[in-house]
Enzyme design. Sequence first.
Site, PDB file in Angstrom:
ATOM      1  N   GLY A 241       0.811  -1.219   0.000  1.00  0.00           N
ATOM      2  CA  GLY A 241       0.000   0.000   0.000  1.00  0.00           C
ATOM      3  C   GLY A 241       0.840   1.263   0.000  1.00  0.00           C
ATOM      4  O   GLY A 241       0.638   2.157  -0.812  1.00  0.00           O
ATOM      5  N   ALA A 242       1.790   1.322   0.920  1.00  0.00           N
ATOM      6  CA  ALA A 242       2.624   2.508   1.037  1.00  0.00           C
ATOM      7  C   ALA A 242       3.750   2.217   2.018  1.00  0.00           C
ATOM      8  O   ALA A 242       3.746   1.178   2.673  1.00  0.00           O
ATOM      9  CB  ALA A 242       1.815   3.700   1.538  1.00  0.00           C
TER      10      ALA A 242
ATOM     11  N   GLU B  18       6.516   3.995   5.016  1.00  0.00           N
ATOM     12  CA  GLU B  18       6.677   5.106   5.956  1.00  0.00           C
ATOM     13  C   GLU B  18       8.097   5.660   6.043  1.00  0.00           C
ATOM     14  O   GLU B  18       8.467   6.242   7.073  1.00  0.00           O
ATOM     15  CB  GLU B  18       6.241   4.627   7.344  1.00  0.00           C
ATOM     16  CG  GLU B  18       7.160   3.575   8.021  1.00  0.00           C
ATOM     17  CD  GLU B  18       6.731   2.126   7.817  1.00  0.00           C
ATOM     18  OE1 GLU B  18       6.036   1.840   6.821  1.00  0.00           O
ATOM     19  OE2 GLU B  18       7.110   1.281   8.647  1.00  0.00           O
ATOM     20  N   ASN B  19       8.920   5.558   5.002  1.00  0.00           N
ATOM     21  CA  ASN B  19      10.286   6.081   5.037  1.00  0.00           C
ATOM     22  C   ASN B  19      10.332   7.455   5.701  1.00  0.00           C
ATOM     23  O   ASN B  19       9.519   8.316   5.410  1.00  0.00           O
ATOM     24  CB  ASN B  19      10.827   6.228   3.607  1.00  0.00           C
ATOM     25  CG  ASN B  19      10.484   5.054   2.742  1.00  0.00           C
ATOM     26  OD1 ASN B  19      10.853   3.933   3.052  1.00  0.00           O
ATOM     27  ND2 ASN B  19       9.731   5.294   1.673  1.00  0.00           N
TER      28      ASN B  19
ATOM     29  N   GLU C  45       0.677   5.659   7.476  1.00  0.00           N
ATOM     30  CA  GLU C  45       2.100   5.937   7.234  1.00  0.00           C
ATOM     31  C   GLU C  45       2.561   7.110   8.084  1.00  0.00           C
ATOM     32  O   GLU C  45       3.666   7.102   8.627  1.00  0.00           O
ATOM     33  CB  GLU C  45       2.374   6.204   5.751  1.00  0.00           C
ATOM     34  CG  GLU C  45       1.895   5.115   4.793  1.00  0.00           C
ATOM     35  CD  GLU C  45       2.279   3.697   5.180  1.00  0.00           C
ATOM     36  OE1 GLU C  45       3.338   3.508   5.804  1.00  0.00           O
ATOM     37  OE2 GLU C  45       1.508   2.767   4.859  1.00  0.00           O
TER      38      GLU C  45
ATOM     39  N   GLU D  40       3.290  -2.518  13.310  1.00  0.00           N
ATOM     40  CA  GLU D  40       2.133  -2.625  12.407  1.00  0.00           C
ATOM     41  C   GLU D  40       0.812  -2.774  13.169  1.00  0.00           C
ATOM     42  O   GLU D  40      -0.181  -2.137  12.831  1.00  0.00           O
ATOM     43  CB  GLU D  40       2.331  -3.763  11.417  1.00  0.00           C
ATOM     44  CG  GLU D  40       3.506  -3.544  10.440  1.00  0.00           C
ATOM     45  CD  GLU D  40       3.434  -2.241   9.659  1.00  0.00           C
ATOM     46  OE1 GLU D  40       2.359  -1.600   9.628  1.00  0.00           O
ATOM     47  OE2 GLU D  40       4.473  -1.841   9.087  1.00  0.00           O
TER      48      GLU D  40
END
Length: 878
Positions: A268-269, A271-272, A305, A327
Amino acid sequence: MWKEASPRTIYLKDYQPVPWVIRTVDLDFRLHEKGTRVISRLTLERNPAFTGQAAELRLDGEGLKPVWLRLDGSELHGDAYGIDDQGLVLFNPPEQFVLESEVELAPEKNTTLQGLYRSGSMFCTQCEAEGFRHITWYLDRPDVMARFKVRLEADRDKYPVLLSNGNPLERGELPDNRHYAEWEDPHPKPSYLFALVAGKLKYIEDSFETASGRPVRLRIYVEPENIDKCDHAMQSLIRSMRWDEEKYGREYDLDVFNIVAVNDFNMGAMENKGLNIFNSKYVLARPDTATDDDYLGIEAVIAHEYFHNWTGNRITCRDWFQLSLKEGFTVYRDQEFSSDMGARGIKRIDDVRMLRAHQFAEDDSPMAHPVRPASYMEINNFYTVTVYEKGAEVVRMQANLLGPELFRKATDIYFDRFDGQAVTTDDFVRCMEDASGRDLTQFRHWYDYAGTPELTVQGEYHPDEQVYRLQVRQSVPDTPGQKNKPPFHIPLVVGLLDSHGRDMPLDRSDGSARPELLEVMEKEQTFEFRNLPEAPVPSLLRGFSAPVKLNYPYSDAELVFLMAHDSDGFNRWDAGQELAQRVLLKLVEQAPEGADMLAEFTHAFHRALDAAHSDPALLSEVLSLPSESLLGERMEVVDVEGIHAAREQVKAHIGKRLHDDLLSHYRDLGEEGEYQVTPETIGRRRLKNLLLTYLTASGSREAVDLCVQQYQAGHNMTDVIHALTLVADGDHPARQELLDDFAARWHADPLVMDKWFSVQARSSRKDTLERVMALQEHPAFSITNPNKVRALIGSFAMGNPFCFHSADGKGYTFLVDKVLQLDGINPQIAARLLRSMARWRHYDKARRELARGQLERVAGQNGISRDVYEVASKSLQG
Ligand code: TRP
Ligand code: ZN
């Protein structure tokens, strides 16, 4: 890619700190379409936390082409190090040193979408979980946290935007039409949070001032044609930032926050730190291109994120077994955020529906694993509904056990105690204990044991004593590698209804201060309520207070009663679902009482539909039938055709019996005016489209015309795609015309075309598999793009049980063909697809044989990836 026959298993019990840690990282990327160079400078020193003996240091690195290597400024001699396909070993490094290296990469050939790769015309990275080792030599594990400084350079015209983590430093021009930019991230982070992006992108910009007055520049970068689809994502981001300050006291900690949308992304994405990279599906929305669910998904994923900045980045995981630390907690946080922004009751129902459909199924499959797994072959296979969604339920139970004040106290302790560290789920639970003074030893079983607990409850009223006793028995099923589990600590929230349907005051004989909360801790336990003048109807597991299966011998009449009166909205809905399942399962069995039950059910449906002042959103939940897969889970042997036929029968029956009433409600709910995304308007559209589903099932000419009209009116994508779905599922003469019309209109918009593929792959028509195969040749399809694979092949294998599990086994053969093809392209996506076969043992003998044959075909392949091997071999064992 992994080439061994039987890959290694990694165990939690073998965890050891690293002998050396990395303090600072300086990276220099020379980006080229061919032959990108990465120059790295690491400062390392002995880890004080490492107590063992170690003379050598192993750095991870895969697929790197070494150019040179220097230790403290001198080129390394051949006898001082070794390189294999896993990495680099330094045989006798000093206590403290600087390691410099240059490697060459081929991002243009990278189809795995891990490490540095190209998506369209840009460069981007994905490092979680173990992608950084595909970029440079490193201690690629989350308990090594270092300060990163990054310089990247590329062609000025093709890549005007150059981004990395942290705050921007200087940028400038270089010879040969190139330029560079520098970024510095002041917060130490693990390598999985590293990111870079280079491309020709446009952005929208906004700003945010944190509670303590720090101004933050917010940008969302997209490909130029999508610049008009970013507003909802930006508003969601701003709301997330405010919410985290208000609910958890967490502020943002950099000068900029950047989001980039890319089309090729495995999940999905991501979180960097300071540079979130998103699957474009979770950024881009416009009323004519995105559905209500897309809008809600964007809000949830943007929040997810963003929330990781504290739950994941500032405090990260000690090792990947602790994945649910970040998570599970972050999903819990995004669920609560969405509840606060929208309709809490509806959100809870949707989340539980999803948990039951997917996580309960996973827990009852050979891939079952605990929220904190004890072993894995490939960590990418453990980004699961168990780690995410069950993990969120485990946090939710702790929040509810503590209550809001103590839970906030516990999270304050957590952020304070562990900021800047890599920790464990156990550390998290200890904060809950320290804040509350409670002992959660037994509660920890939720992290350690797989399987969905089952509660069997019986009630007994004693008129002479005016007491009611609830006897609760619990059991947890055996799962692979785990038998005879100890009893769990299960919060069971209850209410007792009097004969008018009102909540009776709860007075527990043990004097409990929270009498509605039964803390089930024994294998068998009795709870006593006193001062009850009449026999109650119990309302059990209110709000779905624990992720368990509940058995209580309700009569159908009691379910109807709860459906009408329970003060707990979740249980009102759940009683209706239970009733619907009973009817459907009777029809599957073709039991004689089925017809009467269906008549009764239709009656209850009618009453609910006509009840004055009912909330359309909740009504749409109440009137939705349980899915085919959920029904399958309730059967000893899944009756694929029977379940499909029963659902069709019920829909058609209701559609015919209540036709005119459905029609008039459909018309009342008709178009509002300008499209808005609010809980009210979403609820109205949901209900309206559900009514259209029943109407269409009636087969009436009128209904089918309504679908075409709704499609052609084109008010918004929610209505358009629902109408198209209904038409595409049948034999309507306008079917092909509408599908062609849609493709002609949207052929250049990949996210909208995903919907077009998915609609056809989910159709229950006889020719669906044939169509799916043919659609692979469509110009808008691409086997290297995960969204496309999910839309066409994933929708077929996971969203169309009737066709996928067809008796001839052609669905299985097709799926395995695709898994083997994809394994050479993108093993993560291949392994995910193969999971649709994991529950093969739940089907009849003929299907079992066919499925087993296909799984054996996978397991027997030479040179298969570790990802796919793990799923195939475990599916066959379990
Ligand atoms: N940390 C991401 C999230 O949940 C998950 C993720 C994104 C991921 N991309 C990935 C995990 C690639 C494994 C591989 O928000
Ligand atoms: Zn996450």
